[in-house]
Design a protein around this motif. Structure first.
Motif, PDB file in Angstrom:
ATOM      1  N   ALA A   1       0.931  -8.629  28.169  1.00 32.42           N
ATOM      2  CA  ALA A   1       0.607  -7.383  28.864  1.00 32.42           C
ATOM      3  C   ALA A   1      -0.572  -7.597  29.808  1.00 32.42           C
ATOM      4  O   ALA A   1      -0.621  -7.031  30.902  1.00 32.42           O
ATOM      5  CB  ALA A   1       0.280  -6.287  27.856  1.00 32.42           C
ATOM      6  N   TYR A   2      -1.534  -8.423  29.388  1.00 36.11           N
ATOM      7  CA  TYR A   2      -2.682  -8.716  30.238  1.00 36.11           C
ATOM      8  C   TYR A   2      -2.241  -9.412  31.518  1.00 36.11           C
ATOM      9  O   TYR A   2      -2.712  -9.090  32.614  1.00 36.11           O
ATOM     10  CB  TYR A   2      -3.688  -9.589  29.484  1.00 36.11           C
ATOM     11  N   THR A   3      -1.336 -10.366  31.383  1.00 37.66           N
ATOM     12  CA  THR A   3      -0.901 -11.153  32.543  1.00 37.66           C
ATOM     13  C   THR A   3      -0.307 -10.270  33.627  1.00 37.66           C
ATOM     14  O   THR A   3      -0.639 -10.406  34.813  1.00 37.66           O
ATOM     15  CB  THR A   3       0.120 -12.219  32.112  1.00 37.66           C
ATOM     16  N   ILE A   4       0.558  -9.350  33.243  1.00 41.69           N
ATOM     17  CA  ILE A   4       1.262  -8.550  34.248  1.00 41.69           C
ATOM     18  C   ILE A   4       0.408  -7.390  34.754  1.00 41.69           C
ATOM     19  O   ILE A   4       0.388  -7.097  35.950  1.00 41.69           O
ATOM     20  CB  ILE A   4       2.614  -8.031  33.701  1.00 41.69           C
TER      21      ILE A   4
ATOM     22  N   PRO B   1       4.852  -2.594  28.753  1.00 45.33           N
ATOM     23  CA  PRO B   1       3.670  -1.930  29.326  1.00 45.33           C
ATOM     24  C   PRO B   1       3.780  -1.744  30.836  1.00 45.33           C
ATOM     25  O   PRO B   1       3.332  -0.730  31.378  1.00 45.33           O
ATOM     26  CB  PRO B   1       2.520  -2.883  28.977  1.00 45.33           C
ATOM     27  N   PHE B   2       4.389  -2.723  31.517  1.00 47.37           N
ATOM     28  CA  PHE B   2       4.508  -2.643  32.969  1.00 47.37           C
ATOM     29  C   PHE B   2       5.447  -1.520  33.383  1.00 47.37           C
ATOM     30  O   PHE B   2       5.135  -0.748  34.310  1.00 47.37           O
ATOM     31  CB  PHE B   2       5.016  -3.984  33.513  1.00 47.37           C
TER      32      PHE B   2
ATOM     33  N   MET C   1      -4.489   0.854  28.004  1.00 46.23           N
ATOM     34  CA  MET C   1      -3.213   0.572  27.349  1.00 46.23           C
ATOM     35  C   MET C   1      -3.050  -0.922  27.094  1.00 46.23           C
ATOM     36  O   MET C   1      -2.599  -1.333  26.012  1.00 46.23           O
ATOM     37  CB  MET C   1      -2.050   1.075  28.207  1.00 46.23           C
ATOM     38  N   THR C   2      -3.428  -1.731  28.078  1.00 50.17           N
ATOM     39  CA  THR C   2      -3.313  -3.173  27.938  1.00 50.17           C
ATOM     40  C   THR C   2      -4.204  -3.690  26.817  1.00 50.17           C
ATOM     41  O   THR C   2      -3.779  -4.527  26.001  1.00 50.17           O
ATOM     42  CB  THR C   2      -3.701  -3.863  29.257  1.00 50.17           C
ATOM     43  N   ALA C   3      -5.433  -3.207  26.764  1.00 51.75           N
ATOM     44  CA  ALA C   3      -6.367  -3.645  25.727  1.00 51.75           C
ATOM     45  C   ALA C   3      -5.862  -3.264  24.343  1.00 51.75           C
ATOM     46  O   ALA C   3      -5.927  -4.075  23.392  1.00 51.75           O
ATOM     47  CB  ALA C   3      -7.747  -3.036  25.978  1.00 51.75           C
ATOM     48  N   VAL C   4      -5.361  -2.045  24.202  1.00 54.87           N
ATOM     49  CA  VAL C   4      -4.851  -1.588  22.908  1.00 54.87           C
ATOM     50  C   VAL C   4      -3.623  -2.402  22.493  1.00 54.87           C
ATOM     51  O   VAL C   4      -3.494  -2.837  21.346  1.00 54.87           O
ATOM     52  CB  VAL C   4      -4.508  -0.083  22.957  1.00 54.87           C
ATOM     53  N   TRP C   5      -2.700  -2.617  23.437  1.00 48.00           N
ATOM     54  CA  TRP C   5      -1.496  -3.409  23.178  1.00 48.00           C
ATOM     55  C   TRP C   5      -1.881  -4.824  22.725  1.00 48.00           C
ATOM     56  O   TRP C   5      -1.353  -5.347  21.740  1.00 48.00           O
ATOM     57  CB  TRP C   5      -0.649  -3.459  24.447  1.00 48.00           C
TER      58      TRP C   5
END
Length: 264
Positions: free
Chosen positions: A21-24, A155-156, A184-188
């Motif tokens: 999720a962080y990457t995208i 996520p994206f 959202m990314t951090a939580v995921w």
């Protein structure tokens, strides 16, 4: 014959689901758009490139040193947890960046890159601890597959749907959605990292040393000294380094370049 993945294997695989999720969201698509709103057109592309280059250089220098230190018993999980915390924490911090704070934004972003890459370094190193040589290819491929299928997609898609319908959802602007996507990314990332933190342990290690840093540098020196005996491995690693940095450059620079050219 297919064998059901063990708990450690599933936990390792799930981390790729977590960090993709962080990457995208942060590296490729959404944060570069957000950064455009806080940096002027004159410095947008150059500062983004310099920030990424500085973070990548720092990780490249640090990785061999950390790798040798982490060989000691009980160190691998500690280093992984530290960089994971840095990555998730700085991703949360991106939410609080205000208008015009481009220097703060690129600094926090660079720290998040270090956290992400550092955690990945030890995540990859855990592969030998979670599975056997016979199953290693299957488990590694499953990690990449689930990362792309889930972490890079779900996520994206949610974020894009919110951006396209931000007014209907009650957001005042698309920038507000950008900010929310960072949380959202951090939580995921944090949520799906719990299994690897709970279930994966370091099984292969060397015993602690009274002078771990000095001894780690000595082992690193010996490794480079013995490179001539493993020329094919050295050539492969050097080629892979330049190849993967080319891939990473495309991933990190595609959106900023497109924005600067007025595409999209």
């Amino acid at each position: 014959m297919y064998l059901k993945p063990t708990r450690e294997e599933r936990s390792w695989i799930l981390y790729d689901w977590a960090n993709s999720a962080y990457t995208i969201i942060i590296t490729t698509a959404i944060f570069p758009l957000f950064y455009q709103t806080v940096a002027s057109e004159a410095i947008y592309l150059s500062t983004w490139a310099y920030g990424n280059s500085a973070a990548s250089l720092f990780v490249a220098i640090l990785a061999p040193i950390l790798g040798t230190i982490a060989d000691y018993r009980s160190r691998k999980k500690k280093f992984f947890s530290f960089f994971l915390t840095v990555g998730v924490g700085t991703t949360v911090a991106l939410f609080f960046i205000g208008e015009g704070q481009w220097l703060f934004a690129i600094f926090i972003y660079a720290l998040s890159v270090v956290g992400f890459a550092g955690a990945n370094l030890f995540y990859d190193a855990f592969l030998v601890d979670v599975t056997t040589n016979e199953r290693m290819d299957r488990v590694s491929a499953a990690g990449f597959g689930f990362g792309y299928i889930g972490g890079s997609t779900i996520p994206f898609v949610i974020t894009i749907a919110m951006i396209l319908n931000y007014e209907a959802l009650g957001f005042e602007s698309q920038v507000a959605v950008y900010r929310l996507s960072f949380l959202m990314t951090a939580v995921w990332w944090a949520l799906f990292s719990i299994p690897i933190l709970r279930n994966v342990k370091q099984h292969y290690a060397i015993e602690p040393s009274a002078t771990p840093v000095r001894d780690s540098f000595h082992r690193l020196r010996d490794t480079f000294r013995d490179m001539s005996r493993y020329r094919n491995i050295f050539v492969f690693l050097a080629a892979y380094f330049f190849y993967i940095e080319g891939v990473n450059t495309v991933i990190r620079m595609a959106t900023p370049i497109a924005v600067s050219m007025g595409i999209g």
